[in-house]
Design a protein around this motif. Structure first.
Motif, mmCIF file in Angstrom:
data_model
loop_
_atom_site.group_PDB
_atom_site.id
_atom_site.type_symbol
_atom_site.label_atom_id
_atom_site.label_comp_id
_atom_site.label_asym_id
_atom_site.label_seq_id
_atom_site.Cartn_x
_atom_site.Cartn_y
_atom_site.Cartn_z
ATOM 1 N N THR A 205 0.842 -1.196 0.000
ATOM 2 C CA THR A 205 0.000 0.000 0.000
ATOM 3 C C THR A 205 0.879 1.249 0.000
ATOM 4 O OG1 THR A 205 -0.122 -0.085 2.423
ATOM 5 C CG2 THR A 205 -1.911 -1.130 1.194
ATOM 6 N N GLY A 206 0.246 2.375 -0.344
ATOM 7 C CA GLY A 206 0.970 3.639 -0.390
ATOM 8 C C GLY A 206 2.023 3.675 -1.474
ATOM 9 N N ASN A 207 1.814 2.909 -2.526
ATOM 10 C CA ASN A 207 2.819 2.800 -3.580
ATOM 11 C C ASN A 207 2.113 2.423 -4.882
ATOM 12 O OD1 ASN A 207 5.221 2.644 -4.951
ATOM 13 N ND2 ASN A 207 6.133 1.092 -3.610
ATOM 14 N N GLY A 208 2.100 3.327 -5.846
ATOM 15 C CA GLY A 208 1.409 3.054 -7.100
ATOM 16 C C GLY A 208 2.302 2.407 -8.136
ATOM 17 N N ILE A 209 1.726 2.067 -9.260
ATOM 18 C CA ILE A 209 2.455 1.456 -10.363
ATOM 19 C C ILE A 209 2.876 2.559 -11.342
ATOM 20 C CG2 ILE A 209 0.298 0.982 -11.570
ATOM 21 C CD1 ILE A 209 1.582 -1.426 -12.856
ATOM 22 N N SER A 210 4.094 2.460 -11.869
ATOM 23 C CA SER A 210 4.576 3.479 -12.801
ATOM 24 C C SER A 210 4.818 2.936 -14.202
ATOM 25 C CB SER A 210 5.880 4.113 -12.287
ATOM 26 O OG SER A 210 6.916 3.144 -12.223
ATOM 27 N N GLU A 211 5.095 1.625 -14.330
ATOM 28 C CA GLU A 211 5.410 1.084 -15.652
ATOM 29 C C GLU A 211 5.318 -0.441 -15.636
ATOM 30 O OE1 GLU A 211 9.064 1.305 -18.973
ATOM 31 O OE2 GLU A 211 9.259 2.299 -17.016
#
Length: 318
Positions: A205-211
């Motif tokens: 959690t607290g961490n999105g996807i970038s690629e």
């Protein structure tokens, strides 16, 4: 041209319930329902065909049988045009239907963000209410060991748990601080997260996807998070929300708001006379505050469809 008193576009929860409710309240009226596919999925049961259920065949809504039992005509076709002035719709097969009342229940489509680099790679999936797509997806996932699910709303959480039951190594990624945070308070979200972890799902959690990175054959290999961490993945399931399928209505000149929802009042009436909308494609209001919300649930769609069905021909405003 064929004619019907009430024409319903869409055969999922909203369309089916609007037809059944309408026919029960207005038994002397003729009802016709047009749906894109013959087999309609139970929306809330979709995650469970990837774990608990043996196949998607156990998650089918008996739309045709229910329509037939209640004297409602059910047609498999795609509506391509609404002519609100002449009160007709045209389908992909070239059929033209005239109506007195129209109910739009076109639902929603899953979001695949345009900004997400690598989202078009092979083995990157979304979750539509499409049996053919879901069957192909289930077959491909069966040979995948490591699966990353992005988005921890209801569908993301359910999918993660169901895939874990089938023996996959599942990582659930959520950009917000807690899973299910748009639905529950922190205390409950935390308890559910612990249950998921105890059952074998890794939760970030607290961490999105970038690629999303691919191998030489264009198949998913790695998911890169905003923190820079990279997760090995044989497949990625994007559960990052849905957008209302309102293009058909918008093209017809039926009012759509800035978020893409068809504008409706408390009786599910659009500003266009004799046209209603219900389900994921229609505007939503909080039950208590009446503020605009973007909740897309089958239970909400069914409640809206009952309101539309009951008030098709005779609305009493107190």
């Amino acid at each position: 041209m064929k004619t019907t008193d009430v024409l319903i576009i869409g055969g999922s929860a909203a369309g089916m319930v609007a037809a059944l409710t309408g026919k029960s309240v207005w038994p002397d009226k003729s009802f016709t329902l047009i749906k894109k596919q013959k087999e309609m999925m139970v929306p809330c049961g979709i995650p469970y065909i990837f774990g608990t259920l043996e196949s998607s065949d156990q998650n089918i809504m008996p739309v045709d049988n229910m329509m037939a039992k209640n004297g409602i005509t059910s047609i498999v076709d795609t509506v391509t045009k609404i002519d609100k002035e002449n009160k007709t719709v045209t389908t992909a097969s070239g059929e033209v239907f005239g109506y007195d009342k129209l109910v739009i229940g076109t639902g929603s489509t899953p979001v695949k963000p345009k900004w997400l680099k690598g989202a078009e790679a092979d083995h990157v999936f979304v979750i539509p209410k499409d049996k053919i797509y879901l069957d192909e997806m289930a077959e491909k996932l069966s040979s995948c060991r490591k699966i990353v699910v992005v988005g921890a709303g209801f569908i993301g959480v359910e999918f993660s748990d169901e895939l874990n039951k089938r023996g996959h190594e599942v990582t659930l990624v959520e950009k917000l601080p807690e899973i299910l945070s748009l639905a529950f308070d922190v205390e409950l979200s935390t308890r559910i997260e612990e249950l998921l972890k105890n059952r074998g799902t890794r939760v970030i959690t607290g961490n999105g996807i970038s690629e999303i990175l691919s191998n030489g054959n264009g198949v998913v290999k790695t998911v890169r998070l905003e923190s820079g961490e990279e997760l090995e993945a044989d497949a990625v399931v994007l559960t990052m929300g849905y957008k209302p399928s309102s293009q058909l209505a918008e093209e017809a000149g039926i009012m759509v708001d800035d978020n893409g929802f068809i504008v409706v009042d408390e009786y599910m009436r659009t500003p266009t006379p004799d046209i209603f909308a219900a389900g994921d494609c229609a505007q939503k209001r909080d039950f208590i505050t009446r503020r605009r919300v973007q909740t897309m649930l089958a239970s909400t769609a069914c409640a809206e469809a009952r309101i539309a069905g009951m008030n098709l021909f005779n609305i009493h405003v107190v």
